[in-house]
Design an enzyme around this catalytic site. Structure first.
Site, PDB file in Angstrom:
ATOM      1  CD  GLN A 115     -11.138   5.311   9.725  1.00  0.00           C
ATOM      2  OE1 GLN A 115     -11.490   5.586  10.855  1.00  0.00           O
ATOM      3  NE2 GLN A 115     -10.527   4.182   9.417  1.00  0.00           N
ATOM      4  N   GLY A 116      -8.382   9.356   7.587  1.00  0.00           N
ATOM      5  CA  GLY A 116      -7.833  10.639   7.144  1.00  0.00           C
ATOM      6  C   GLY A 116      -6.337  10.735   7.349  1.00  0.00           C
ATOM      7  CG  ASP A 167      -2.011   1.039   1.163  1.00  0.00           C
ATOM      8  OD1 ASP A 167      -2.185   1.661   0.096  1.00  0.00           O
ATOM      9  OD2 ASP A 167      -2.673   1.251   2.201  1.00  0.00           O
TER      10      ASP A 167
END
Ligand code: ARG
Length: 271
Positions: free
Chosen positions: A219-220, A130
């Site tokens: 998240q973010g 990733d």
């Protein structure tokens, strides 16, 4: 939860996040279907951080200025981020925002992207690889992070204190941070991480956090740096919720990609 359903949960939440992150500044918390996440945390044990200490920490925004991921400067022309971040927004709509601690200001610089490299073998975060490198138009004015020495695994030793940085969510179901924040998290050994996540791959991932949870990325924060000193050892990749006990943050293991990053970061060094 079965391996399969846990895995599809991770996949689904990743996909939703990618979409939601672009559409709205406050991302829907896909983990809130899980009752265990009711007492899920603030981003979890962090503090306001300064770009004086971490000038290589940058964020990705869409053309509307909405921050949707983190990234990290690796040369005067390139930033590394998560592959799932690089795929979330069309290349021509990606903006790299450097030198801006507070999203509400116009500090620093905003650069567009001329090229996106995504790691070979990338499918989704839970399968590893990733990582992406974005080449910017123009020059980044801020100091890059150092890359790990592939011959020296010491920065990945269990218990090593690392720092994660980002503008991601500070509360379960809440807003993302306007300010850069950081948190200290110890590196977790491969054995422990493998028992926390069936999908853990020690070649391409590294985990960090506490057994009891409470301190984590959220998240973010994806694509943002996990550093030891100024050395980039990880990129925020995925996790089951944020800060949950037994569910540490999973990061892309940067040492596995140093050659790729260098090729992308310094293209003129190529023959
Ligand atoms: N995938 C998330 C993102 O796109 C990052 C999740 C990190 N989660 C964690 N518990 N460390 O921003």
């Amino acid at each position: 939860m079965s391996v399969k359903s846990r895995r599809s949960l991770l996949l689904v939440s990743g996909a939703l996040l990618a979409v939601a992150a672009v559409a709205v500044p406050v991302v829907v918390n896909t983990a809130s279907a899980d009752p265990a996440s009711a007492n899920q945390p603030r981003i979890v044990g962090g503090n306001k951080a300064s770009l004086d200490d971490h000038p290589y920490a940058v964020y990705l925004a869409d053309t509307g200025g909405n921050q949707y991921c983190g990234a990290v400067i690796v040369s005067s022309t390139a930033v590394a981020t998560a592959a799932h971040c690089a795929k979330a927004v069309a290349k021509q709509d990606v903006r790299v925002v450097a030198g801006r601690e507070d999203k509400r200001t116009n500090d620093g610089q905003v650069l567009s992207v001329s090229k996106i490299w995504i790691s070979k073998g990338y499918n989704d975060p839970t399968q590893g690889n990733d990582i992406a490198v974005l080449t910017v138009r123009g020059q980044l004015d801020y100091r890059p992070a150092k890359l790990p020495d592939s011959g020296d695994p010491s920065v990945y030793r269990e218990g090593t204190q690392a720092t994660v940085l980002g503008w991601g969510r500070v509360a379960d179901g809440g807003d993302r941070s306007d300010y850069l924040r950081s948190a200290q998290v110890p590196v977790i050994g491969d054995k422990d991480c493998n028992s926390d996540y069936d999908v853990y791959d020690p070649k391409t991932m590294v985990c960090a956090g506490y057994a009891d949870g409470g301190v984590d990325a959220c998240q973010g924060d994806s694509g943002g740096p996990l550093v030891v000193g100024d050395t980039l050892i990880g990129l925020v990749s995925f996790g089951d919720g944020c800060g949950k006990a037994g569910k540490p943050g999973v990061y892309t293991r940067v040492s596995a990609y140093v050659d790729d990053i260098q090729q992308q970061a310094n293209p003129r060094l190529l023959g």
